[in-house]
Scaffold this active site. Sequence first.
Site, PDB file in Angstrom:
ATOM      1  N   LYS A  48       0.846  -1.211   0.000  1.00 55.54           N
ATOM      2  CA  LYS A  48       0.000   0.000   0.000  1.00 55.54           C
ATOM      3  C   LYS A  48       0.877   1.255   0.000  1.00 55.54           C
ATOM      4  CE  LYS A  48      -0.352  -0.319   5.041  1.00 55.54           C
ATOM      5  NZ  LYS A  48      -1.184  -0.811   6.155  1.00 55.54           N
ATOM      6  N   ARG A 146     -10.854  -0.100  14.549  1.00 55.56           N
ATOM      7  CA  ARG A 146     -10.652   0.744  13.373  1.00 55.56           C
ATOM      8  C   ARG A 146     -11.612   0.276  12.284  1.00 55.56           C
ATOM      9  NH1 ARG A 146      -4.644   1.124  10.801  1.00 55.56           N
ATOM     10  NH2 ARG A 146      -5.230  -0.935  10.022  1.00 55.56           N
ATOM     11  N   TYR A 273      14.157  31.798   4.507  1.00 55.43           N
ATOM     12  CA  TYR A 273      12.908  32.496   4.843  1.00 55.43           C
ATOM     13  C   TYR A 273      12.879  32.902   6.311  1.00 55.43           C
ATOM     14  CZ  TYR A 273      10.720  31.195   0.394  1.00 55.43           C
ATOM     15  OH  TYR A 273      10.404  31.066  -0.927  1.00 55.43           O
ATOM     16  N   MET A 322       9.863  24.813   0.569  1.00 56.86           N
ATOM     17  CA  MET A 322       9.052  23.803  -0.130  1.00 56.86           C
ATOM     18  C   MET A 322       9.919  22.883  -0.993  1.00 56.86           C
ATOM     19  SD  MET A 322       5.878  24.258  -2.761  1.00 56.86           S
ATOM     20  CE  MET A 322       4.982  25.385  -1.721  1.00 56.86           C
TER      21      MET A 322
HETATM   22  C1  PLP Z   1      -0.396  -1.791   6.895  1.00 59.40           C
HETATM   23  C2  PLP Z   1      -0.968  -3.056   7.370  1.00 59.40           C
HETATM   24  C3  PLP Z   1      -0.136  -4.184   7.589  1.00 59.40           C
HETATM   25  C4  PLP Z   1       1.375  -4.129   7.533  1.00 59.40           C
HETATM   26  O1  PLP Z   1       1.868  -3.668   8.776  1.00 59.40           O
HETATM   27  P1  PLP Z   1       3.437  -3.575   9.072  1.00 59.40           P
HETATM   28  O2  PLP Z   1       3.494  -3.139  10.488  1.00 59.40           O
HETATM   29  O3  PLP Z   1       3.982  -2.557   8.151  1.00 59.40           O
HETATM   30  O4  PLP Z   1       4.010  -4.914   8.827  1.00 59.40           O
HETATM   31  C5  PLP Z   1      -0.750  -5.383   7.881  1.00 59.40           C
HETATM   32  N1  PLP Z   1      -2.100  -5.479   7.996  1.00 59.40           N
HETATM   33  C6  PLP Z   1      -2.922  -4.413   7.844  1.00 59.40           C
HETATM   34  C7  PLP Z   1      -4.387  -4.592   8.002  1.00 59.40           C
HETATM   35  C8  PLP Z   1      -2.390  -3.152   7.536  1.00 59.40           C
HETATM   36  O5  PLP Z   1      -3.203  -2.109   7.395  1.00 59.40           O
END
Ligand code: PLP
Length: 377
Positions: A48, A146, A273, A322
């Site tokens: 992700k 969550r 700045y 920036m």
């Molecule tokens: C991001 C995520 C992971 C990976 O977690 P890490 O701590 O980076 O290994 C695993 N499961 C879910 C549901 C996540 O959102």
Amino acid sequence: MSNPKHQIPNASEQHASVLEIDLAALDHNVRYFKKKLPSKTKLLAVVKAFSYGLDAIEISKHLEKQQIDYFAVAYTEEGVFLREAGVKTPILVLHAQPANYETLISNQLEPNLYSSYTLQAFSKLATAKKLQEYPVHLKFNTGLNRLGLAPNDLPEISKHIENTAIKVVSIFSHLAASEDPNEKEFSLRQIEAFKNCTAQICSLIKHKPILHMSNTSGILNYPEAHFDMVRLGIGMYGFGNDAKETAALQNVGSLKTLISQIHEIKKGETLGYNRAFIASEPTKTATLPIGHADGIHRSLGNGNGSVKINNQHCPIIGNVCMDMIMVNVTHVKCKEGDEAIVFDSQQMVANLAEKSDTISYEIITGISQRIPRKIIS
Ligand SMILES: *Cc1c(COP(=O)(O)O)cnc(C)c1O
């Protein structure tokens, strides 16, 4: 989300900053975690947020050749991005939203159904589209609060799992504090809650879904939570639970840039700045083409963070702009065009994280897409 490579043609020729990605280091880290697991345990690679800010396509295409069973992304668009690049491995969309279900299905992405509402919505759509056993994943909330189904959703679940338009291929949950030994009792309670929920659902279906619960620190700290598959994220990119684990892993991403200009400023002159830096002595400064829009937190300015030039630490002086930072090179032998390293080790990432009051995850995921990625191996 469009392909950043389309936004900036020949980016590497136009921009001095580069994020190097070491695929051999990635392979080392994957092997390290595989060794911790029984050989039958499946491995899901979490890619992700552009593979934690590195390069989702290059990393996924590379991992696809190394017996990864699953990929996970957060959002549907991220999965589409991988499919368009030719990734064929099953992709779990951790936060699939009903508005994107049509896109998700047309790209053979697999949704996490995390609530009664999403389960109903997907089940209804799958029926309407006359799908057959479309793979879906059920997520249970066991304490993170969550996303996730609750035990009182079981009657609703039992209605939908009989629908042959969908097939529950996995059931999972997420640990809230797997990295924290002080929260062991809580984590063990989550694991028990997960076992109870999955036992009830598994008794309702004929096939055996894949059960999974562990992220990186879950893999390291809770062998009892390995189940059938683990979800490896940050560890694959080189960061373990603690300094000892991290030392056994290799650094994957290195952020480097080149000195654009050197200034010699006199005592009493100011820099940047708001004139935030005032030279208390004659000072040699180097201007680097990387700023807060690239992921250099503004809190790293004014002497807080530093970069490495010719193996010496050079503090960032004045305010972070920036698109640029200025660093103090008074005592460093360097010239325009020389390399400056923002980080090339996990320790440097950890230092930047500490100095900007965050965690390594945020430092690496925050590197902007305008910085070209360069694969090395
Ligand atoms: C991001 C995520 C992971 C990976 O977690 P890490 O701590 O980076 O290994 C695993 N499961 C879910 C549901 C996540 O959102």
